[in-house]
Design an enzyme around this catalytic site. Structure first.
Site, mmCIF file in Angstrom:
data_model
loop_
_atom_site.group_PDB
_atom_site.id
_atom_site.type_symbol
_atom_site.label_atom_id
_atom_site.label_comp_id
_atom_site.label_asym_id
_atom_site.label_seq_id
_atom_site.Cartn_x
_atom_site.Cartn_y
_atom_site.Cartn_z
ATOM 1 N N THR A 294 4.764 2.423 6.235
ATOM 2 C CA THR A 294 3.353 2.045 6.339
ATOM 3 C C THR A 294 2.630 3.045 7.216
ATOM 4 O OG1 THR A 294 1.703 0.493 7.233
ATOM 5 C CG2 THR A 294 3.905 0.327 8.155
ATOM 6 N N ILE A 295 1.421 3.395 6.796
ATOM 7 C CA ILE A 295 0.629 4.291 7.643
ATOM 8 C C ILE A 295 0.243 3.572 8.933
ATOM 9 C CG2 ILE A 295 -0.297 5.648 5.719
ATOM 10 C CD1 ILE A 295 -3.006 4.181 6.243
ATOM 11 N N ASP A 296 0.268 2.232 8.924
ATOM 12 C CA ASP A 296 -0.187 1.474 10.099
ATOM 13 C C ASP A 296 0.802 1.528 11.268
ATOM 14 O OD1 ASP A 296 -2.292 0.805 8.517
ATOM 15 O OD2 ASP A 296 -1.759 -1.305 8.269
ATOM 16 N N ARG B 283 -5.254 -2.785 10.120
ATOM 17 C CA ARG B 283 -5.736 -4.158 9.979
ATOM 18 C C ARG B 283 -5.510 -4.962 11.262
ATOM 19 N NH1 ARG B 283 -4.584 -6.067 4.243
ATOM 20 N NH2 ARG B 283 -2.573 -5.118 4.642
ATOM 21 N N GLN C 218 -6.615 8.599 4.010
ATOM 22 C CA GLN C 218 -5.500 8.582 4.983
ATOM 23 C C GLN C 218 -4.146 8.309 4.329
ATOM 24 O OE1 GLN C 218 -7.113 6.112 8.637
ATOM 25 N NE2 GLN C 218 -8.288 5.705 6.802
ATOM 26 N N ARG C 219 -4.173 7.793 3.104
ATOM 27 C CA ARG C 219 -2.900 7.445 2.456
ATOM 28 C C ARG C 219 -2.474 8.469 1.398
ATOM 29 N NH1 ARG C 219 -3.505 1.255 1.516
ATOM 30 N NH2 ARG C 219 -3.204 1.816 -0.670
ATOM 31 N N HIS D 285 -8.899 5.442 1.966
ATOM 32 C CA HIS D 285 -7.624 5.807 1.346
ATOM 33 C C HIS D 285 -7.286 7.295 1.449
ATOM 34 C CE1 HIS D 285 -8.484 1.828 -0.321
ATOM 35 N NE2 HIS D 285 -7.185 1.690 -0.291
ATOM 36 N N GLY E 231 0.846 -1.198 0.000
ATOM 37 C CA GLY E 231 0.000 0.000 0.000
ATOM 38 C C GLY E 231 0.880 1.246 0.000
ATOM 39 N N MET F 208 -8.008 3.229 9.119
ATOM 40 C CA MET F 208 -7.278 2.028 8.704
ATOM 41 C C MET F 208 -6.524 1.430 9.898
ATOM 42 S SD MET F 208 -5.965 2.532 4.809
ATOM 43 C CE MET F 208 -7.098 2.257 3.452
HETATM 44 O O1 F6P Z 1 -1.117 -1.630 5.032
HETATM 45 C C1 F6P Z 1 -1.597 -0.355 4.838
HETATM 46 C C2 F6P Z 1 -3.085 -0.376 4.586
HETATM 47 O O2 F6P Z 1 -3.485 0.948 4.318
HETATM 48 C C3 F6P Z 1 -3.930 -0.989 5.701
HETATM 49 O O3 F6P Z 1 -4.193 -0.106 6.761
HETATM 50 C C4 F6P Z 1 -5.171 -1.394 4.956
HETATM 51 O O4 F6P Z 1 -5.839 -2.461 5.573
HETATM 52 C C5 F6P Z 1 -4.636 -1.826 3.623
HETATM 53 O O5 F6P Z 1 -3.402 -1.168 3.443
HETATM 54 C C6 F6P Z 1 -5.548 -1.512 2.477
HETATM 55 O O6 F6P Z 1 -4.966 -1.952 1.316
HETATM 56 P P1 F6P Z 1 -5.527 -1.689 -0.166
HETATM 57 O O7 F6P Z 1 -5.238 -0.267 -0.504
HETATM 58 O O8 F6P Z 1 -4.748 -2.626 -1.020
HETATM 59 O O9 F6P Z 1 -6.983 -1.988 -0.119
#
Ligand code: F6P
Length: 342
Positions: A125-127, A171, A273-274, A271, A10, A169
């Protein structure tokens, strides 16, 4: 000498800052030539490249996403994947790789190192759930975005006397929920690490309504009610076996509305957040990781991941970062509980 770069998994704000730092220091301090591989591990498998010289990295420090593209490709799940990487690197004259990614991308980097390919890892990673590093870049930006959303949602929740559930987000790790919830003054924070009791959440929400103060509930996408199961968006799994989560916020809003008699709404930040420009903290961290990574390549220090310890950037074996996820410790969650319901 040539070094290849790729970004996998991601995306997150700060990837381009790493690329810029590697290219600038690689060329100017060490005399390395740099070449980009497109779309994560798919790039070296398929030989998909993108030139990245000094001119290509101008103006990318502040840009979100990744100029190289990304994917969740796992070379160990592709027929002949590792051999194809080896052949393509040899044909392109690439002596070493810098892989920028999370647990999956860096897990592959670790296996490739064992298989004799020179790889150095940069954690993103944002996580914020990678072991061995205090923070990953991308996290600070995501927390800022989520906090701003909470601030905005609070004023509309107050006007309408509603409960607002904000799904963020996370997981397996609830770092974004915990930090944005604390920063935004949420009155309930739910994380994957601690299964929650719905009646307890209802009680907290009612207490907040009694004070004529609209409840804000921050819930990580991977949070679970006691005895419940993860709520999935689809049954599909990616090449690393991860399912797509999503829906716990809406489920909880329905429960709260039924059990409190007050209107409850859910917002999924997803997304958002990303995306967008990284915060200053993430730009600096990503830049420092990139500078250290190209030094590691120059010294032939492969199989290592860059890590932040306190204020220092150090190198640790890749397995330390990927072997075990860094989840929210019980005492950190307990610390926040004093604000729940009040
Ligand atoms: O690993 C980063 C992350 O943003 C998680 O928080 C989230 O579960 C996952 O990626 C979502 O992934 P994708 O963008 O592939 O759906």
């Amino acid at each position: 000498m040539r070094v290849g770069l790729l970004t996998g998994g991601g995306d997150c704000p700060g990837l381009n800052a790493v690329i810029r730092a590697v290219v600038r220091k690689g060329i100017e301090a060490h005399g390395w030539e740099t070449i980009g591989f497109r779309n994560g591990w798919l790039g070296p498998i398929e030989g998909l490249t993108k030139p990245i010289g000094l001119n290509d990295v101008e103006d990318i420090l502040t840009r979100g996403g990744t100029i190289l593209g990304s994917s969740r490709t796992n070379p160990y799940k592709v027929d002949g994947g590792v051999d194809r990487i080896r052949t393509n690197l040899a044909e392109l004259g690439v002596d070493a790789l810098i892989a920028i990614g999370g647990e999956d991308t860096l897990g592959v980097a670790n296996r490739l190192t064992d298989d004799g390919i020179g790889v150095v890892g940069v954690p993103k990673t944002i996580d914020n759930d990678l072991g061995a590093t205090d923070y990953t870049f991308g996290f600070d930006t995501a927390v800022h975005i989520a906090t701003e959303a909470i601030d905005r949602l609070r004023t509309t929740a107050e006007s309408h006397h509603r409960a607002l559930v904000i799904e963020v987000m996370g997981r397996h790790a609830g770092w974004i929920a915990l930090h944005s919830g604390l920063a935004g003054g949420a009155n309930v924070i739910l994380v994957p690490e601690r299964h929650f009791n719905v009646d307890q959440v209802v009680d907290w929400v009612k207490r907040r309504f009694e004070r004529e103060y609209a409840p804000i509930i921050v819930v990580a996408e991977g949070a679970l009610p006691e005895g419940g199961e993860e709520i999935l968006l689809t049954g599909e799994k990616d090449a690393f076996g991860h399912v797509r989560l999503g829906g716990i916020g809406q489920w909880l809003a329905v429960q709260l509305q039924e059990k409190t008699g007050k209107e409850a709404r859910a917002v999924v930040l997803g997304h958002i957040q990303r995306g967008g420009t990284p915060t200053a903290f993430d730009r600096v961290l990503a830049t420092r990781f990139g500078l250290q990574a190209i030094d590691a390549v120059n010294e032939g220090d492969f199989g290592k991941m860059m890590a932040l310890r306190g204020t220092d950037i150090i190198r640790v074996p890749l397995i330390e970062g990927t072997g075990q996820l860094k989840t929210v410790p019980a005492e950190r969650y307990d610390e926040a509980e004093v604000f729940f319901g009040s």
